[in-house]
Design a protein around this motif. Structure first.
Motif, PDB file in Angstrom:
ATOM      1  N   CYS A  18      -6.018  16.906 -14.215  1.00  9.58           N
ATOM      2  CA  CYS A  18      -5.690  16.054 -13.067  1.00  9.58           C
ATOM      3  C   CYS A  18      -4.225  16.235 -12.700  1.00  9.58           C
ATOM      4  O   CYS A  18      -3.469  16.907 -13.404  1.00  9.58           O
ATOM      5  CB  CYS A  18      -5.986  14.588 -13.376  1.00  9.58           C
ATOM      6  SG  CYS A  18      -4.881  13.860 -14.603  1.00  9.58           S
ATOM      7  N   VAL A  20      -0.631  14.292 -12.063  1.00  8.92           N
ATOM      8  CA  VAL A  20       0.114  13.062 -12.326  1.00  8.92           C
ATOM      9  C   VAL A  20       1.331  13.041 -11.403  1.00  8.92           C
ATOM     10  O   VAL A  20       2.045  14.044 -11.280  1.00  8.92           O
ATOM     11  CB  VAL A  20       0.557  12.977 -13.800  1.00  8.92           C
ATOM     12  CG1 VAL A  20       1.492  11.784 -14.025  1.00  8.92           C
ATOM     13  CG2 VAL A  20      -0.653  12.873 -14.716  1.00  8.92           C
ATOM     14  N   LYS A  67      -0.366   9.752 -19.791  1.00 14.30           N
ATOM     15  CA  LYS A  67      -0.283   9.884 -18.329  1.00 14.30           C
ATOM     16  C   LYS A  67       0.699   8.869 -17.760  1.00 14.30           C
ATOM     17  O   LYS A  67       1.512   9.184 -16.876  1.00 14.30           O
ATOM     18  CB  LYS A  67      -1.659   9.685 -17.693  1.00 14.30           C
ATOM     19  CG  LYS A  67      -2.603  10.862 -17.835  1.00 14.30           C
ATOM     20  CD  LYS A  67      -3.929  10.546 -17.149  1.00 14.30           C
ATOM     21  CE  LYS A  67      -4.930  11.675 -17.310  1.00 14.30           C
ATOM     22  NZ  LYS A  67      -6.244  11.321 -16.696  1.00 14.30           N
ATOM     23  N   SER A  71       4.223   9.789 -15.936  1.00 11.69           N
ATOM     24  CA  SER A  71       4.504   9.319 -14.577  1.00 11.69           C
ATOM     25  C   SER A  71       5.870   8.636 -14.508  1.00 11.69           C
ATOM     26  O   SER A  71       6.661   8.872 -13.586  1.00 11.69           O
ATOM     27  CB  SER A  71       3.408   8.349 -14.129  1.00 11.69           C
ATOM     28  OG  SER A  71       3.705   7.804 -12.862  1.00 11.69           O
ATOM     29  N   PHE A 103      -1.825  17.722 -15.536  1.00 10.26           N
ATOM     30  CA  PHE A 103      -2.062  17.154 -16.865  1.00 10.26           C
ATOM     31  C   PHE A 103      -3.425  17.625 -17.355  1.00 10.26           C
ATOM     32  O   PHE A 103      -4.438  17.410 -16.681  1.00 10.26           O
ATOM     33  CB  PHE A 103      -2.010  15.626 -16.817  1.00 10.26           C
ATOM     34  CG  PHE A 103      -2.141  14.961 -18.168  1.00 10.26           C
ATOM     35  CD1 PHE A 103      -1.008  14.573 -18.870  1.00 10.26           C
ATOM     36  CD2 PHE A 103      -3.391  14.722 -18.730  1.00 10.26           C
ATOM     37  CE1 PHE A 103      -1.119  13.960 -20.114  1.00 10.26           C
ATOM     38  CE2 PHE A 103      -3.509  14.113 -19.973  1.00 10.26           C
ATOM     39  CZ  PHE A 103      -2.372  13.731 -20.665  1.00 10.26           C
ATOM     40  N   HIS A 105      -6.267  17.859 -20.545  1.00 14.32           N
ATOM     41  CA  HIS A 105      -6.775  17.367 -21.825  1.00 14.32           C
ATOM     42  C   HIS A 105      -7.775  18.403 -22.338  1.00 14.32           C
ATOM     43  O   HIS A 105      -8.731  18.750 -21.647  1.00 14.32           O
ATOM     44  CB  HIS A 105      -7.450  16.004 -21.641  1.00 14.32           C
ATOM     45  CG  HIS A 105      -8.173  15.511 -22.855  1.00 14.32           C
ATOM     46  ND1 HIS A 105      -9.207  14.593 -22.783  1.00 14.32           N
ATOM     47  CD2 HIS A 105      -8.033  15.820 -24.177  1.00 14.32           C
ATOM     48  CE1 HIS A 105      -9.664  14.362 -23.999  1.00 14.32           C
ATOM     49  NE2 HIS A 105      -8.966  15.085 -24.865  1.00 14.32           N
TER      50      HIS A 105
END
Length: 436
Positions: A18, A20, A67, A71, A103, A105
């Motif tokens: 995603c 961030v 996250k 940020s 980001f 994972h």
């Protein structure tokens, strides 16, 4: 879906990816790349990270925590959430436009911490803990400047950061990493605020002409190499320093003593002719050398590369003190006038940095045992170890890390051709100081 390097035995599986964004909008204007930044457009992104024990929370909670911390950290480092931009005159800038960072994972649940730390050579699977593998920094025009990857192991976590090298050097990189850790564990005000001023002699009116397709790295990325971490205890470093400083007036530093030892031992392992000229390059921080001085946390690159030359015959026939003295002379001479001369020389012939071992007799020392690599507690303890990715690795590339135990200990990440590494591992002068 698998990620990481192109090896036949990939160990990482992508779980999610995603973007961030900073938790506050940037108010920072464009930052012009300096004469220390621009040469880095042709080198790979920096890839460094920490190996940790498993946190006492669920992986879902950990991902959310990191996250959020990321940020918040990005609001203090808005350039990392931006992109590079070249204007119509050819000047390159960092635009802090809040496009965000990636980001990732991933999991590698068949891997254990001991699989990373136990083997004599750094295992290839470590390279998969980092994103943007072999990405050239120029690509920050259209790719994220920063990517963070969290990889679950069977009994641990690896937190890896990949950052554009034309945007940060090691000082800036670890200041961000420290801030990321602080924010993740709930620290309100950060301890080391970055300085974004662009008013020093490093900012130049000279344009670096680049090919339309962008620059390429100057070394082979497919060379077969071995990579080992050699650890030196604080006690061993003291003994080495005492050896180089015996009955002499000019003090040689611990790091120069260690560098001299490595220079001799690798030169011996390479079996070079005595007339062959060898080069030992050391990266130096110019923040305190330039007058007026830069802020200690000046954001960007403020490094220059000092080459020290000597024939293989001299390196091996003279004593360790002599080798250390050659390095010491060049480091001590690198003052304000020298920094400015480096800038003037680049301005007369602007080019990207030629990274590599072009003659088979060179070594390049990067990173620093002074970097706060173990000052990274995300909430459940310091890293067990620091490791790097595939970026900017070639025969003779050395990176210095602090030892985890502190007290003057040092780890050297050494990249060499297989035959040379075997010779180094059998070198009695070198190995007598190595703890593991």
């Amino acid at each position: 879906m698998e990620i990481g390097c192109s090896s036949s035995s990939q160990c990482c599986t992508l779980i999610s990816k995603c973007t961030v964004f900073p938790d506050k909008k940037s108010t920072l204007g464009d930052l012009k790349l300096s004469v220390s930044d621009l040469p880095m457009l042709s080198v790979h992104y920096i890839q460094k990270g920490g190996l940790f024990t498993s946190p006492p929370i669920s992986i879902e909670s950990l991902v959310a925590l990191l996250k959020s911390g990321l940020s918040q950290a990005l609001s203090h480092f808005p350039p990392l959430a931006g992109r590079l931009r070249t204007d119509s005159n050819g000047y390159v800038y960092i635009t802090s436009n809040d496009e965000g960072v990636e980001f990732i994972h991933a999991t590698a649940t068949k891997l254990y911490i001991c699989d990373i730390l136990a083997p004599p050579d750094v295992p290839d699977c470590v390279k998969e803990f980092f994103a943007l593998d072999r990405t050239v920094s120029y690509d920050g025009h259209f790719k994220p400047i920063l990517v963070v990857q969290i990889t679950e192991l069977a009994d641990g976590i690896f937190i890896g950061c990949t950052v554009n090298h034309a945007v940060t050097d090691g000082t800036s990189f670890w200041n961000f990493f420290n801030t990321f850790a602080e924010k993740s564990r709930g620290v309100k005000s950060i301890s080391k605020q970055p300085d974004f001023t662009r008013s020093s002699r490093l900012i130049s009116p000279v344009v670096l002409q680049l090919p339309k397709s962008g620059p390429k790295v100057s070394f082979s990325v497919n060379e077969p190499l071995r990579e080992r971490i050699f650890s030196f205890s604080g006690e061993a470093i003291k003994k080495l320093k005492a050896r180089t400083n015996k009955n002499k007036t000019v003090e040689i530093s611990s790091f120069q003593s260690l560098s001299a030892l490595l220079w001799r031992s690798v030169t011996r392992a390479r079996k070079l002719p005595s007339t062959k000229m060898t080069t030992f390059r050391m990266a130096v921080n110019c923040r305190h050398r330039l007058e007026p001085k830069l802020d200690p946390y000046y954001f960007g690159n403020a490094i220059q590369s000092i080459p020290t030359l000597a024939s293989a015959g001299d390196v091996l026939s003279r004593d360790l003190r002599w080798c250390a003295e050659q390095l010491n002379k060049n480091v001590m001479a690198h003052d304000n006038a020298t920094v400015r001369r480096f800038v003037e020389n680049w301005e007369s012939d602007p080019k990207c940095f030629p990274l590599g071992n072009f003659d088979g007799a060179s070594m390049t020392m990067g990173s620093s045992p002074r970097f706060p690599m173990y000052d990274n507690d995300f909430g459940w303890g310091r890293p067990l170890a620091v490791r790097s990715g595939r970026a900017n690795k070639f025969d003779g590339k050395i990176s210095a890390f602090p030892g985890r135990e502190g007290e003057g200990s040092v780890d050297l990440e050494v990249i060499l051709a297989a035959e040379t590494m075997a010779g180094l591992g059998a070198d009695s002068e070198f190995m007598q100081y190595v703890s593991k």
